[in-house]
Design a protein around this motif. Sequence first.
Motif, mmCIF file in Angstrom:
data_model
loop_
_atom_site.group_PDB
_atom_site.id
_atom_site.type_symbol
_atom_site.label_atom_id
_atom_site.label_comp_id
_atom_site.label_asym_id
_atom_site.label_seq_id
_atom_site.Cartn_x
_atom_site.Cartn_y
_atom_site.Cartn_z
ATOM 1 N N THR A 110 18.130 55.465 11.995
ATOM 2 C CA THR A 110 16.793 55.539 11.395
ATOM 3 C C THR A 110 16.762 54.829 10.036
ATOM 4 N N TYR A 111 17.469 55.369 9.063
ATOM 5 C CA TYR A 111 17.452 54.796 7.711
ATOM 6 C C TYR A 111 18.602 53.833 7.424
ATOM 7 N N TRP B 192 10.295 48.107 11.560
ATOM 8 C CA TRP B 192 11.122 49.018 10.765
ATOM 9 C C TRP B 192 10.521 49.193 9.368
ATOM 10 N N ALA B 193 10.100 48.094 8.770
ATOM 11 C CA ALA B 193 9.496 48.174 7.433
ATOM 12 C C ALA B 193 8.216 49.012 7.468
ATOM 13 N N ALA B 194 7.433 48.843 8.537
ATOM 14 C CA ALA B 194 6.190 49.622 8.653
ATOM 15 C C ALA B 194 6.490 51.116 8.712
ATOM 16 N N ARG B 195 7.486 51.513 9.517
ATOM 17 C CA ARG B 195 7.830 52.945 9.588
ATOM 18 C C ARG B 195 8.383 53.423 8.239
ATOM 19 N N HIS B 196 9.212 52.613 7.624
ATOM 20 C CA HIS B 196 9.790 52.990 6.330
ATOM 21 C C HIS B 196 8.704 53.228 5.287
ATOM 22 N N GLN C 244 14.085 60.974 0.617
ATOM 23 C CA GLN C 244 15.169 61.803 1.142
ATOM 24 C C GLN C 244 15.967 61.037 2.189
ATOM 25 N N GLY C 245 15.275 60.323 3.085
ATOM 26 C CA GLY C 245 15.961 59.544 4.115
ATOM 27 C C GLY C 245 16.818 58.436 3.528
ATOM 28 N N ASP C 246 16.268 57.708 2.561
ATOM 29 C CA ASP C 246 17.034 56.625 1.928
ATOM 30 C C ASP C 246 18.276 57.167 1.218
ATOM 31 N N MET C 247 18.111 58.266 0.502
ATOM 32 C CA MET C 247 19.252 58.861 -0.212
ATOM 33 C C MET C 247 20.338 59.307 0.752
ATOM 34 N N LEU C 248 19.932 60.053 1.766
ATOM 35 C CA LEU C 248 20.914 60.576 2.712
ATOM 36 C C LEU C 248 21.634 59.446 3.432
ATOM 37 N N ALA C 249 20.907 58.386 3.771
ATOM 38 C CA ALA C 249 21.553 57.256 4.455
ATOM 39 C C ALA C 249 22.603 56.614 3.558
ATOM 40 N N MET C 250 22.280 56.387 2.296
ATOM 41 C CA MET C 250 23.263 55.784 1.381
ATOM 42 C C MET C 250 24.501 56.674 1.273
ATOM 43 N N GLU D 150 26.167 40.481 11.558
ATOM 44 C CA GLU D 150 26.566 40.831 12.929
ATOM 45 C C GLU D 150 27.239 42.209 13.016
ATOM 46 N N PRO D 151 28.179 42.535 12.107
ATOM 47 C CA PRO D 151 28.750 43.899 12.178
ATOM 48 C C PRO D 151 27.697 44.994 11.974
ATOM 49 N N VAL D 152 26.683 44.707 11.172
ATOM 50 C CA VAL D 152 25.610 45.685 10.967
ATOM 51 C C VAL D 152 24.834 45.877 12.267
ATOM 52 N N ALA D 153 24.516 44.767 12.937
ATOM 53 C CA ALA D 153 23.786 44.852 14.211
ATOM 54 C C ALA D 153 24.580 45.668 15.222
ATOM 55 N N GLN D 154 25.889 45.444 15.254
ATOM 56 C CA GLN D 154 26.717 46.207 16.198
ATOM 57 C C GLN D 154 26.713 47.684 15.846
ATOM 58 N N ARG D 155 26.790 47.967 14.557
ATOM 59 C CA ARG D 155 26.804 49.375 14.146
ATOM 60 C C ARG D 155 25.461 50.055 14.426
ATOM 61 N N LEU D 156 24.369 49.293 14.203
ATOM 62 C CA LEU D 156 23.033 49.845 14.448
ATOM 63 C C LEU D 156 22.676 49.873 15.935
ATOM 64 N N LYS D 157 23.462 49.128 16.745
ATOM 65 C CA LYS D 157 23.192 48.988 18.175
ATOM 66 C C LYS D 157 21.802 48.393 18.420
ATOM 67 N N ARG D 158 21.425 47.466 17.543
ATOM 68 C CA ARG D 158 20.142 46.785 17.671
ATOM 69 C C ARG D 158 20.271 45.355 17.181
ATOM 70 N N GLU D 159 19.423 44.502 17.701
ATOM 71 C CA GLU D 159 19.397 43.119 17.262
ATOM 72 C C GLU D 159 18.854 43.046 15.832
ATOM 73 N N VAL D 160 19.498 42.216 15.018
ATOM 74 C CA VAL D 160 18.989 41.945 13.666
ATOM 75 C C VAL D 160 18.588 40.475 13.637
ATOM 76 N N ASN D 161 17.299 40.225 13.506
ATOM 77 C CA ASN D 161 16.754 38.866 13.512
ATOM 78 C C ASN D 161 16.648 38.354 12.088
ATOM 79 N N ILE D 162 17.221 37.177 11.837
ATOM 80 C CA ILE D 162 17.215 36.618 10.485
ATOM 81 C C ILE D 162 16.287 35.404 10.445
ATOM 82 N N ARG D 163 15.486 35.341 9.415
ATOM 83 C CA ARG D 163 14.665 34.166 9.146
ATOM 84 C C ARG D 163 14.871 33.800 7.685
ATOM 85 N N ARG D 164 15.025 32.504 7.417
ATOM 86 C CA ARG D 164 15.247 32.049 6.037
ATOM 87 C C ARG D 164 14.102 31.133 5.614
#
Length: 197
Positions: free
Chosen positions: A91-92, A117-121, A17-23, A150-164
């Motif tokens: 949240t989602y 986040w993945a653990a809560r999801h 339900q959370g994933d659907m509503l977020a999309m 970066e725009p996603v991080a700003q929208r989420l108001k949280r740091e998004v850490n990337i590892r490749r």
Amino acid sequence: MKTKESPLLPMLRSRVQGDMLAMLFLDPDRSYSLTDLAHRSGASVRAIHAEANRLVEADWVHERRVGNNRMLQANSSSIIASALSQLLLVTYGPLPLLTDALIGLPDISRAYIYGSWAARHEGLPGPAPQDIDVLVVGTIDLDLVHDAVEPVAQRLKREVNIRRVSEKQWRNYEDDPFLKTLHSSPLVELSREAMTR
């Protein structure tokens, strides 16, 4: 089939339900078929169908038919739309927003959200995640990924850490303590189908 609970937003009855509503509510001008929603969320079409019926009955979501497809779109004129969108964003939001951010970038074979986040999801209880951890598998230039998220991080108001990591590193994870831990931890894969579209 019993759906997983929703530690990210306990007022919801399930992760699906959370994933659907977020999309739907984080991109309210867009409509999705039930199949699209299932692919992007990793849920079964059956689970999406059951949630769709509830949301349409509550008038949170509009439905129209295109051939045999049920197309769903957020009811952005609903009195709950604005408040619900804000809750879903924090949240989602990471799953649909990061999937959309990475769509079309070259040299990514797959990408995952990991960490708290993945653990809560995936239904593990705990406090609200303070940041979002993303693993990109491939050879893409990291600057391209940072610019995209970066725009996603700003929208989420949280740091998004990337590892490749490379595909070879991802496959031979037994030699790397970090990747070995990751393989046994909750991972939420960003939809490869959506990203390669």
